[in-house]
Design a protein around this motif. Structure first.
Motif, PDB file in Angstrom:
ATOM      1  N   GLY A 112       4.506 -13.482   8.686  1.00 32.15           N
ATOM      2  CA  GLY A 112       3.462 -13.021   7.766  1.00 32.15           C
ATOM      3  C   GLY A 112       4.042 -12.380   6.522  1.00 32.15           C
ATOM      4  O   GLY A 112       3.572 -12.624   5.402  1.00 32.15           O
ATOM      5  N   PHE A 113       5.076 -11.550   6.693  1.00 31.67           N
ATOM      6  CA  PHE A 113       5.695 -10.888   5.546  1.00 31.67           C
ATOM      7  C   PHE A 113       6.359 -11.902   4.611  1.00 31.67           C
ATOM      8  O   PHE A 113       6.188 -11.843   3.391  1.00 31.67           O
ATOM      9  CB  PHE A 113       6.723  -9.878   6.037  1.00 31.67           C
ATOM     10  CG  PHE A 113       7.512  -9.227   4.938  1.00 31.67           C
ATOM     11  CD1 PHE A 113       6.944  -8.254   4.130  1.00 31.67           C
ATOM     12  CD2 PHE A 113       8.823  -9.613   4.685  1.00 31.67           C
ATOM     13  CE1 PHE A 113       7.670  -7.663   3.108  1.00 31.67           C
ATOM     14  CE2 PHE A 113       9.557  -9.036   3.664  1.00 31.67           C
ATOM     15  CZ  PHE A 113       8.980  -8.054   2.880  1.00 31.67           C
ATOM     16  N   GLU A 114       7.103 -12.832   5.188  1.00 32.76           N
ATOM     17  CA  GLU A 114       7.773 -13.841   4.373  1.00 32.76           C
ATOM     18  C   GLU A 114       6.768 -14.738   3.668  1.00 32.76           C
ATOM     19  O   GLU A 114       6.964 -15.132   2.517  1.00 32.76           O
ATOM     20  CB  GLU A 114       8.704 -14.686   5.243  1.00 32.76           C
ATOM     21  CG  GLU A 114       9.890 -13.934   5.811  1.00 32.76           C
ATOM     22  CD  GLU A 114      10.875 -13.525   4.736  1.00 32.76           C
ATOM     23  OE1 GLU A 114      10.789 -14.081   3.624  1.00 32.76           O
ATOM     24  OE2 GLU A 114      11.713 -12.652   4.993  1.00 32.76           O
ATOM     25  N   ARG A 115       5.676 -15.041   4.348  1.00 33.44           N
ATOM     26  CA  ARG A 115       4.642 -15.871   3.718  1.00 33.44           C
ATOM     27  C   ARG A 115       4.005 -15.140   2.540  1.00 33.44           C
ATOM     28  O   ARG A 115       3.746 -15.732   1.484  1.00 33.44           O
ATOM     29  CB  ARG A 115       3.590 -16.249   4.762  1.00 33.44           C
ATOM     30  CG  ARG A 115       2.643 -17.344   4.309  1.00 33.44           C
ATOM     31  CD  ARG A 115       1.625 -17.675   5.393  1.00 33.44           C
ATOM     32  NE  ARG A 115       2.301 -18.121   6.605  1.00 33.44           N
ATOM     33  CZ  ARG A 115       2.321 -17.431   7.741  1.00 33.44           C
ATOM     34  NH1 ARG A 115       1.731 -16.249   7.811  1.00 33.44           N
ATOM     35  NH2 ARG A 115       2.941 -17.912   8.806  1.00 33.44           N
ATOM     36  N   LEU A 116       3.758 -13.846   2.713  1.00 32.86           N
ATOM     37  CA  LEU A 116       3.175 -13.052   1.629  1.00 32.86           C
ATOM     38  C   LEU A 116       4.128 -12.980   0.442  1.00 32.86           C
ATOM     39  O   LEU A 116       3.712 -13.137  -0.716  1.00 32.86           O
ATOM     40  CB  LEU A 116       2.855 -11.644   2.147  1.00 32.86           C
ATOM     41  CG  LEU A 116       2.274 -10.662   1.126  1.00 32.86           C
ATOM     42  CD1 LEU A 116       0.930 -11.162   0.596  1.00 32.86           C
ATOM     43  CD2 LEU A 116       2.123  -9.280   1.746  1.00 32.86           C
ATOM     44  N   LYS A 117       5.414 -12.755   0.717  1.00 34.01           N
ATOM     45  CA  LYS A 117       6.393 -12.687  -0.362  1.00 34.01           C
ATOM     46  C   LYS A 117       6.497 -14.017  -1.090  1.00 34.01           C
ATOM     47  O   LYS A 117       6.571 -14.066  -2.331  1.00 34.01           O
ATOM     48  CB  LYS A 117       7.752 -12.281   0.220  1.00 34.01           C
ATOM     49  CG  LYS A 117       8.834 -12.106  -0.823  1.00 34.01           C
ATOM     50  CD  LYS A 117      10.106 -11.571  -0.205  1.00 34.01           C
ATOM     51  CE  LYS A 117      10.750 -12.574   0.701  1.00 34.01           C
ATOM     52  NZ  LYS A 117      12.076 -12.116   1.193  1.00 34.01           N
ATOM     53  N   SER A 118       6.490 -15.110  -0.325  1.00 38.41           N
ATOM     54  CA  SER A 118       6.587 -16.431  -0.932  1.00 38.41           C
ATOM     55  C   SER A 118       5.369 -16.733  -1.803  1.00 38.41           C
ATOM     56  O   SER A 118       5.502 -17.274  -2.911  1.00 38.41           O
ATOM     57  CB  SER A 118       6.728 -17.493   0.161  1.00 38.41           C
ATOM     58  OG  SER A 118       6.714 -18.782  -0.382  1.00 38.41           O
ATOM     59  N   GLN A 119       4.195 -16.372  -1.299  1.00 45.38           N
ATOM     60  CA  GLN A 119       2.980 -16.625  -2.080  1.00 45.38           C
ATOM     61  C   GLN A 119       2.966 -15.825  -3.372  1.00 45.38           C
ATOM     62  O   GLN A 119       2.532 -16.320  -4.417  1.00 45.38           O
ATOM     63  CB  GLN A 119       1.753 -16.290  -1.229  1.00 45.38           C
ATOM     64  CG  GLN A 119       1.513 -17.266  -0.088  1.00 45.38           C
ATOM     65  CD  GLN A 119       0.370 -16.838   0.804  1.00 45.38           C
ATOM     66  OE1 GLN A 119      -0.161 -15.724   0.672  1.00 45.38           O
ATOM     67  NE2 GLN A 119      -0.007 -17.702   1.734  1.00 45.38           N
TER      68      GLN A 119
END
Length: 421
Positions: free
Chosen positions: A191-198
Protein backbone atom coordinates in the motif's frame (compact mmCIF):
# COMPACT_ATOMS: atom_id res chain seq x y z
CA UNK A 1 22.35 -74.31 17.63
CA UNK A 2 24.78 -74.37 20.43
CA UNK A 3 25.96 -76.92 22.96
CA UNK A 4 26.25 -76.09 26.64
CA UNK A 5 28.96 -77.93 28.53
CA UNK A 6 29.03 -77.61 32.30
CA UNK A 7 32.29 -78.42 33.96
CA UNK A 8 32.11 -79.06 37.66
CA UNK A 9 35.36 -78.42 39.49
CA UNK A 10 35.52 -79.15 43.19
CA UNK A 11 32.00 -78.46 44.36
CA UNK A 12 28.78 -77.77 42.52
CA UNK A 13 28.97 -74.13 43.60
CA UNK A 14 32.08 -73.71 41.50
CA UNK A 15 30.80 -74.23 38.01
CA UNK A 16 31.68 -72.77 34.69
CA UNK A 17 29.37 -72.59 31.67
CA UNK A 18 31.09 -73.00 28.34
CA UNK A 19 29.09 -71.88 25.30
CA UNK A 20 30.38 -73.21 22.00
CA UNK A 21 28.65 -71.83 18.92
CA UNK A 22 28.16 -74.31 16.14
CA UNK A 23 30.04 -73.34 12.96
CA UNK A 24 30.04 -75.15 9.61
CA UNK A 25 32.87 -77.60 9.30
CA UNK A 26 33.97 -77.14 12.91
CA UNK A 27 31.86 -77.99 15.93
CA UNK A 28 29.44 -80.48 14.56
CA UNK A 29 27.11 -82.38 16.80
CA UNK A 30 29.08 -85.06 18.67
CA UNK A 31 32.42 -83.95 17.32
CA UNK A 32 33.45 -82.05 20.44
CA UNK A 33 33.27 -85.14 22.67
CA UNK A 34 35.36 -87.13 20.18
CA UNK A 35 38.22 -84.66 20.39
CA UNK A 36 40.99 -85.24 22.90
CA UNK A 37 40.57 -81.99 24.87
CA UNK A 38 42.21 -81.47 28.20
CA UNK A 39 40.86 -79.29 30.95
CA UNK A 40 43.56 -76.68 30.29
CA UNK A 41 42.59 -76.34 26.62
CA UNK A 42 38.94 -75.95 27.47
CA UNK A 43 39.75 -73.38 30.14
CA UNK A 44 41.95 -71.42 27.72
CA UNK A 45 39.20 -71.39 25.13
CA UNK A 46 36.74 -70.25 27.77
CA UNK A 47 39.06 -67.46 28.86
CA UNK A 48 39.52 -66.22 25.29
CA UNK A 49 35.78 -66.34 24.72
CA UNK A 50 35.12 -64.36 27.89
CA UNK A 51 37.71 -61.76 26.86
CA UNK A 52 36.11 -61.38 23.43
CA UNK A 53 32.68 -61.02 24.99
CA UNK A 54 34.06 -58.38 27.35
CA UNK A 55 35.60 -56.45 24.44
CA UNK A 56 32.37 -56.65 22.47
CA UNK A 57 30.40 -55.53 25.51
CA UNK A 58 32.64 -52.52 26.00
CA UNK A 59 32.40 -51.61 22.32
CA UNK A 60 28.64 -51.94 22.44
CA UNK A 61 28.45 -49.79 25.58
CA UNK A 62 30.65 -47.12 23.99
CA UNK A 63 28.55 -47.10 20.80
CA UNK A 64 25.37 -46.96 22.86
CA UNK A 65 26.62 -43.99 24.91
CA UNK A 66 27.72 -42.16 21.75
CA UNK A 67 24.39 -42.83 20.07
CA UNK A 68 22.57 -41.63 23.17
CA UNK A 69 24.63 -38.42 23.24
CA UNK A 70 23.95 -37.83 19.53
CA UNK A 71 20.24 -38.36 20.05
CA UNK A 72 20.24 -35.94 22.97
CA UNK A 73 22.17 -33.36 20.91
CA UNK A 74 19.80 -33.83 17.97
CA UNK A 75 16.81 -33.38 20.25
CA UNK A 76 18.36 -30.23 21.71
CA UNK A 77 18.99 -28.83 18.22
CA UNK A 78 15.46 -29.77 17.20
CA UNK A 79 14.01 -27.83 20.13
CA UNK A 80 16.20 -24.81 19.36
CA UNK A 81 15.26 -24.85 15.67
CA UNK A 82 11.61 -25.25 16.62
CA UNK A 83 11.88 -22.22 18.90
CA UNK A 84 13.52 -20.20 16.09
CA UNK A 85 10.87 -21.25 13.57
CA UNK A 86 8.03 -20.36 15.94
CA UNK A 87 9.61 -16.97 16.71
CA UNK A 88 9.71 -16.01 13.03
CA UNK A 89 7.35 -13.30 11.86
CA UNK A 90 6.87 -15.20 8.60
CA UNK A 91 4.54 -18.15 8.46
CA UNK A 92 6.20 -21.44 7.60
CA UNK A 93 4.58 -24.62 6.28
CA UNK A 94 6.13 -27.98 5.37
CA UNK A 95 4.12 -30.20 3.00
CA UNK A 96 4.58 -33.46 1.15
CA UNK A 97 4.62 -33.76 -2.65
CA UNK A 98 0.81 -33.67 -2.70
CA UNK A 99 0.68 -30.37 -0.78
CA UNK A 100 -0.62 -32.06 2.39
CA UNK A 101 0.50 -30.05 5.43
CA UNK A 102 2.95 -31.87 7.71
CA UNK A 103 4.20 -29.05 9.94
CA UNK A 104 3.28 -25.39 10.59
CA UNK A 105 4.70 -22.73 12.87
CA UNK A 106 2.81 -20.41 15.19
CA UNK A 107 3.10 -17.40 12.87
CA UNK A 108 1.23 -19.23 10.11
CA UNK A 109 -1.48 -20.22 12.60
CA UNK A 110 -1.89 -16.59 13.72
CA UNK A 111 -1.68 -15.28 10.16
CA UNK A 112 -4.61 -17.36 8.92
CA UNK A 113 -6.59 -17.41 12.21
CA UNK A 114 -6.60 -21.16 12.55
CA UNK A 115 -5.33 -23.91 14.87
CA UNK A 116 -2.32 -26.11 14.41
CA UNK A 117 -4.22 -29.37 14.79
CA UNK A 118 -6.76 -28.20 12.21
CA UNK A 119 -3.96 -27.59 9.68
CA UNK A 120 -2.04 -30.83 10.01
CA UNK A 121 -3.06 -33.46 7.49
CA UNK A 122 -5.11 -31.03 5.39
CA UNK A 123 -4.36 -29.64 1.94
CA UNK A 124 -2.55 -26.32 1.56
CA UNK A 125 -5.11 -25.46 -1.12
CA UNK A 126 -7.55 -24.37 1.57
CA UNK A 127 -5.20 -21.43 2.31
CA UNK A 128 -3.62 -20.77 -1.11
CA UNK A 129 -5.67 -20.57 -4.33
CA UNK A 130 -5.51 -23.87 -6.17
CA UNK A 131 -4.57 -22.22 -9.47
CA UNK A 132 -1.46 -20.71 -7.88
CA UNK A 133 -0.25 -24.08 -6.63
CA UNK A 134 -1.15 -25.78 -9.91
CA UNK A 135 0.79 -23.19 -11.89
CA UNK A 136 3.71 -23.49 -9.52
CA UNK A 137 3.88 -27.26 -9.95
CA UNK A 138 3.59 -26.92 -13.73
CA UNK A 139 6.44 -24.42 -13.97
CA UNK A 140 8.45 -26.36 -11.42
CA UNK A 141 8.31 -29.44 -13.64
CA UNK A 142 9.24 -27.38 -16.70
CA UNK A 143 12.31 -25.55 -15.45
CA UNK A 144 13.57 -27.85 -12.67
CA UNK A 145 14.30 -24.90 -10.36
CA UNK A 146 14.70 -25.54 -6.61
CA UNK A 147 12.83 -22.41 -5.51
CA UNK A 148 10.22 -19.92 -6.69
CA UNK A 149 8.09 -17.09 -5.33
CA UNK A 150 4.66 -15.65 -6.01
CA UNK A 151 2.05 -13.36 -4.49
CA UNK A 152 -1.63 -13.93 -3.87
CA UNK A 153 -4.66 -12.52 -2.07
CA UNK A 154 -7.03 -14.85 -0.18
CA UNK A 155 -10.52 -15.18 -1.61
CA UNK A 156 -12.13 -13.89 1.59
CA UNK A 157 -9.57 -11.06 2.10
CA UNK A 158 -8.92 -9.37 -1.23
CA UNK A 159 -7.23 -6.39 0.42
CA UNK A 160 -4.55 -8.63 1.97
CA UNK A 161 -1.46 -9.55 -0.05
CA UNK A 162 0.88 -12.40 0.85
CA UNK A 163 4.31 -13.02 -0.63
CA UNK A 164 5.18 -16.72 -0.74
CA UNK A 165 8.60 -18.27 -1.22
CA UNK A 166 8.66 -21.98 -2.07
CA UNK A 167 11.64 -24.32 -1.93
CA UNK A 168 12.11 -28.05 -2.34
CA UNK A 169 12.49 -30.38 0.63
CA UNK A 170 14.87 -33.08 -0.52
CA UNK A 171 14.02 -36.69 0.22
CA UNK A 172 16.32 -38.89 2.33
CA UNK A 173 16.23 -42.48 3.57
CA UNK A 174 14.08 -41.47 6.53
CA UNK A 175 12.31 -38.33 5.23
CA UNK A 176 9.98 -38.11 2.27
CA UNK A 177 10.44 -35.23 -0.14
CA UNK A 178 8.11 -32.26 -0.22
CA UNK A 179 8.03 -28.45 -0.11
CA UNK A 180 8.62 -25.66 2.39
CA UNK A 181 6.45 -22.54 2.04
CA UNK A 182 7.38 -19.21 3.61
CA UNK A 183 4.50 -16.70 3.94
CA UNK A 184 4.95 -12.97 4.48
CA UNK A 185 2.23 -10.36 4.82
CA UNK A 186 3.22 -7.50 2.48
CA UNK A 187 -0.10 -5.62 2.56
CA UNK A 188 1.24 -2.50 4.31
CA UNK A 189 4.42 -2.21 2.23
CA UNK A 190 2.42 -2.75 -0.96
CA UNK A 191 0.00 0.00 0.00
CA UNK A 192 2.78 2.44 0.87
CA UNK A 193 4.73 1.74 -2.31
CA UNK A 194 1.58 2.03 -4.39
CA UNK A 195 0.78 5.40 -2.82
CA UNK A 196 4.31 6.67 -3.43
CA UNK A 197 4.24 5.46 -7.02
CA UNK A 198 0.88 7.09 -7.69
CA UNK A 199 2.12 10.39 -6.25
CA UNK A 200 5.28 10.33 -8.40
CA UNK A 201 3.28 9.46 -11.49
CA UNK A 202 0.64 12.11 -10.81
CA UNK A 203 3.19 14.83 -10.03
CA UNK A 204 5.29 13.97 -13.08
CA UNK A 205 2.32 14.07 -15.42
CA UNK A 206 1.14 17.37 -13.95
CA UNK A 207 4.60 18.86 -14.51
CA UNK A 208 4.81 17.49 -18.06
CA UNK A 209 1.72 19.36 -19.29
CA UNK A 210 2.93 22.94 -18.58
CA UNK A 211 6.49 22.00 -19.46
CA UNK A 212 5.46 20.81 -22.92
CA UNK A 213 3.58 24.07 -23.41
CA UNK A 214 6.62 26.13 -22.40
CA UNK A 215 8.90 24.14 -24.68
CA UNK A 216 6.50 24.56 -27.59
CA UNK A 217 6.22 28.32 -27.08
CA UNK A 218 10.00 28.61 -26.67
CA UNK A 219 10.57 26.71 -29.91
CA UNK A 220 8.06 28.88 -31.79
CA UNK A 221 9.50 32.09 -30.37
CA UNK A 222 13.01 30.94 -31.29
CA UNK A 223 12.01 30.29 -34.92
CA UNK A 224 10.54 33.79 -35.16
CA UNK A 225 13.51 35.73 -33.76
CA UNK A 226 16.59 33.57 -34.38
CA UNK A 227 17.69 35.68 -37.40
CA UNK A 228 17.67 38.80 -35.21
CA UNK A 229 19.69 37.37 -32.31
CA UNK A 230 23.41 37.62 -31.68
CA UNK A 231 25.58 34.54 -31.17
CA UNK A 232 25.50 35.01 -27.41
CA UNK A 233 21.70 35.30 -27.39
CA UNK A 234 21.41 32.21 -29.61
CA UNK A 235 23.58 30.26 -27.16
CA UNK A 236 21.21 31.27 -24.35
CA UNK A 237 18.23 30.04 -26.38
CA UNK A 238 19.98 26.74 -27.14
CA UNK A 239 20.80 26.29 -23.47
CA UNK A 240 17.15 27.02 -22.59
CA UNK A 241 15.87 24.44 -25.08
CA UNK A 242 18.35 21.76 -24.03
CA UNK A 243 17.62 22.34 -20.35
CA UNK A 244 13.91 22.02 -21.02
CA UNK A 245 14.37 18.81 -22.98
CA UNK A 246 16.65 17.46 -20.25
CA UNK A 247 13.99 18.18 -17.63
CA UNK A 248 11.34 16.61 -19.84
CA UNK A 249 13.46 13.49 -20.26
CA UNK A 250 14.08 13.32 -16.52
CA UNK A 251 10.34 13.46 -15.80
CA UNK A 252 9.69 10.73 -18.35
CA UNK A 253 12.34 8.61 -16.60
CA UNK A 254 10.56 9.16 -13.28
CA UNK A 255 7.30 7.93 -14.79
CA UNK A 256 9.11 4.97 -16.30
CA UNK A 257 10.88 3.91 -13.10
CA UNK A 258 8.05 4.49 -10.61
CA UNK A 259 6.39 1.07 -11.17
CA UNK A 260 9.66 -0.64 -10.23
CA UNK A 261 9.83 1.01 -6.80
CA UNK A 262 6.13 0.49 -6.14
CA UNK A 263 6.70 -3.25 -5.80
CA UNK A 264 4.47 -4.03 -8.76
CA UNK A 265 5.06 -7.38 -10.44
CA UNK A 266 6.62 -7.29 -13.87
CA UNK A 267 4.46 -8.53 -16.71
CA UNK A 268 6.93 -11.20 -17.79
CA UNK A 269 6.51 -13.16 -20.99
CA UNK A 270 8.74 -15.29 -23.18
CA UNK A 271 10.35 -12.93 -25.72
CA UNK A 272 12.86 -13.47 -28.53
CA UNK A 273 15.64 -11.03 -27.75
CA UNK A 274 16.67 -10.48 -31.38
CA UNK A 275 13.11 -9.51 -32.36
CA UNK A 276 12.94 -7.09 -29.43
CA UNK A 277 16.21 -5.45 -30.44
CA UNK A 278 15.03 -5.10 -34.06
CA UNK A 279 11.87 -3.32 -32.85
CA UNK A 280 13.98 -0.97 -30.71
CA UNK A 281 16.25 -0.07 -33.62
CA UNK A 282 13.27 0.47 -35.91
CA UNK A 283 11.73 2.95 -33.43
CA UNK A 284 15.10 4.66 -33.04
CA UNK A 285 15.40 5.46 -36.74
CA UNK A 286 13.16 8.53 -36.43
CA UNK A 287 15.23 9.83 -33.50
CA UNK A 288 18.70 9.54 -35.04
CA UNK A 289 18.01 9.94 -38.77
CA UNK A 290 19.94 13.23 -38.84
CA UNK A 291 22.96 12.05 -36.80
CA UNK A 292 24.58 10.19 -39.72
CA UNK A 293 25.75 7.16 -37.77
CA UNK A 294 25.64 3.47 -38.66
CA UNK A 295 24.23 0.78 -36.39
CA UNK A 296 25.14 -2.82 -37.19
CA UNK A 297 23.19 -5.61 -35.52
CA UNK A 298 24.82 -9.04 -35.76
CA UNK A 299 22.95 -12.10 -34.47
CA UNK A 300 25.27 -15.05 -33.88
CA UNK A 301 22.85 -17.02 -31.68
CA UNK A 302 19.14 -16.40 -31.34
CA UNK A 303 17.32 -17.11 -28.11
CA UNK A 304 14.39 -16.26 -25.84
CA UNK A 305 14.33 -14.71 -22.37
CA UNK A 306 11.58 -14.36 -19.78
CA UNK A 307 11.21 -10.60 -19.24
CA UNK A 308 8.82 -7.64 -19.17
CA UNK A 309 8.93 -6.83 -22.89
CA UNK A 310 7.59 -3.28 -22.69
CA UNK A 311 9.80 -2.18 -19.81
CA UNK A 312 12.99 -3.76 -21.12
CA UNK A 313 12.25 -2.41 -24.61
CA UNK A 314 12.08 1.13 -23.24
CA UNK A 315 15.34 0.61 -21.34
CA UNK A 316 17.13 -0.64 -24.46
CA UNK A 317 15.68 2.24 -26.50
CA UNK A 318 16.82 4.81 -23.94
CA UNK A 319 20.30 3.28 -23.73
CA UNK A 320 20.73 3.05 -27.51
CA UNK A 321 19.56 6.64 -27.92
CA UNK A 322 22.23 7.84 -25.46
CA UNK A 323 24.98 5.87 -27.19
CA UNK A 324 23.89 7.29 -30.55
CA UNK A 325 23.96 10.81 -29.15
CA UNK A 326 27.55 10.44 -27.94
CA UNK A 327 28.81 8.76 -31.11
CA UNK A 328 30.70 11.03 -33.51
CA UNK A 329 29.31 11.88 -36.93
CA UNK A 330 29.83 9.03 -39.45
CA UNK A 331 30.60 6.77 -36.49
CA UNK A 332 29.55 3.15 -36.03
CA UNK A 333 27.81 1.22 -33.24
CA UNK A 334 28.04 -2.56 -33.39
CA UNK A 335 25.53 -4.71 -31.52
CA UNK A 336 26.34 -8.40 -31.19
CA UNK A 337 23.98 -11.05 -29.87
CA UNK A 338 25.44 -14.40 -28.84
CA UNK A 339 24.96 -17.24 -26.39
CA UNK A 340 27.48 -18.44 -23.81
CA UNK A 341 26.74 -21.18 -21.32
CA UNK A 342 23.25 -20.64 -19.92
CA UNK A 343 23.22 -16.92 -20.75
CA UNK A 344 22.19 -14.78 -23.71
CA UNK A 345 24.36 -11.71 -24.33
CA UNK A 346 24.00 -8.32 -26.02
CA UNK A 347 27.28 -6.47 -26.57
CA UNK A 348 27.27 -2.81 -27.66
CA UNK A 349 30.64 -1.67 -29.04
CA UNK A 350 31.08 2.07 -29.66
CA UNK A 351 34.59 2.86 -30.98
CA UNK A 352 33.67 6.40 -32.08
CA UNK A 353 33.12 7.95 -28.65
CA UNK A 354 35.90 10.19 -27.33
CA UNK A 355 37.57 9.33 -23.95
CA UNK A 356 36.02 12.23 -22.03
CA UNK A 357 32.56 11.20 -23.16
CA UNK A 358 33.28 7.61 -22.17
CA UNK A 359 34.07 8.77 -18.63
CA UNK A 360 30.88 10.82 -18.64
CA UNK A 361 28.84 7.76 -19.57
CA UNK A 362 30.54 5.79 -16.79
CA UNK A 363 29.35 8.43 -14.34
CA UNK A 364 25.83 8.13 -15.68
CA UNK A 365 25.82 4.38 -15.07
CA UNK A 366 26.89 4.97 -11.46
CA UNK A 367 24.20 7.66 -11.00
CA UNK A 368 26.91 10.29 -10.48
CA UNK A 369 25.87 12.48 -13.40
CA UNK A 370 24.89 15.97 -12.32
CA UNK A 371 22.07 17.86 -14.01
CA UNK A 372 24.40 20.82 -14.32
CA UNK A 373 26.87 18.71 -16.32
CA UNK A 374 24.35 17.42 -18.85
CA UNK A 375 24.55 18.96 -22.30
CA UNK A 376 22.13 16.75 -24.26
CA UNK A 377 18.40 16.07 -24.22
CA UNK A 378 18.24 12.97 -22.10
CA UNK A 379 18.04 12.19 -18.41
CA UNK A 380 19.89 9.64 -16.31
CA UNK A 381 18.88 6.96 -18.77
CA UNK A 382 21.83 4.59 -18.38
CA UNK A 383 21.32 4.28 -14.63
CA UNK A 384 17.65 3.52 -15.18
CA UNK A 385 18.42 1.09 -17.98
CA UNK A 386 20.86 -0.72 -15.68
CA UNK A 387 18.24 -1.00 -12.94
CA UNK A 388 15.56 -2.25 -15.34
CA UNK A 389 17.93 -4.85 -16.82
CA UNK A 390 18.85 -6.11 -13.36
CA UNK A 391 15.17 -6.09 -12.35
CA UNK A 392 14.55 -8.48 -15.25
CA UNK A 393 17.30 -10.81 -14.02
CA UNK A 394 20.08 -9.52 -16.27
CA UNK A 395 23.55 -8.10 -15.63
CA UNK A 396 25.00 -4.78 -16.84
CA UNK A 397 28.72 -4.33 -17.48
CA UNK A 398 30.47 -1.30 -18.97
CA UNK A 399 34.12 -0.89 -20.10
CA UNK A 400 35.60 2.47 -21.06
CA UNK A 401 39.38 1.94 -21.36
CA UNK A 402 40.05 1.55 -25.10
CA UNK A 403 36.53 1.89 -26.44
CA UNK A 404 33.08 1.99 -24.94
CA UNK A 405 31.70 -1.53 -24.55
CA UNK A 406 28.43 -2.29 -22.78
CA UNK A 407 27.60 -5.96 -22.26
CA UNK A 408 24.20 -7.16 -21.14
CA UNK A 409 23.83 -10.74 -19.92
CA UNK A 410 20.41 -12.36 -19.56
CA UNK A 411 19.80 -15.84 -18.15
CA UNK A 412 18.11 -18.30 -20.45
CA UNK A 413 14.36 -18.45 -20.01
CA UNK A 414 14.51 -21.71 -18.02
CA UNK A 415 16.86 -20.04 -15.51
CA UNK A 416 14.96 -16.76 -15.14
CA UNK A 417 11.35 -17.97 -15.13
CA UNK A 418 9.41 -17.08 -11.97
CA UNK A 419 5.77 -17.18 -10.95
CA UNK A 420 4.24 -13.69 -11.14
CA UNK A 421 1.10 -12.73 -9.37
Amino acid sequence: MFAIIKWFWGTTANCVSIICFKCPGDLKEGKLMDQDLSFEKIQNRLTRTQEQILVYSRDFARIYRKEKEQRAHAEEMHQKLLAVVNSMSEGMVATDKNMIIQEVNSSFVNMFKTRQQECLGTSLRQFVPAEKLTRYLMLKNQIQHPSMDFEFSPVDKKETVYWVFVSDLSATDTIEGGFVFLFRDVTDSKGFERLKSQFIKFASQEICVPLNGLLGLTEQFYENVRTKLSKEELSYFNFLKKSGRSLQSLIEDMIQISPLHSGEKLNKTLVKLDNLMVDVLRKLEDEIHNQEIQIQFEVQDSGSIFIDQDLLGRALFNMQKILSTYTLVDGTITIEMFQSGKGLYLRFTCPDIVPNDRKELQKMVNSQFSLRERMEDFGIGLALAKEIIEWNGGKFKIETEKELVIELAFPSWSESLRISA
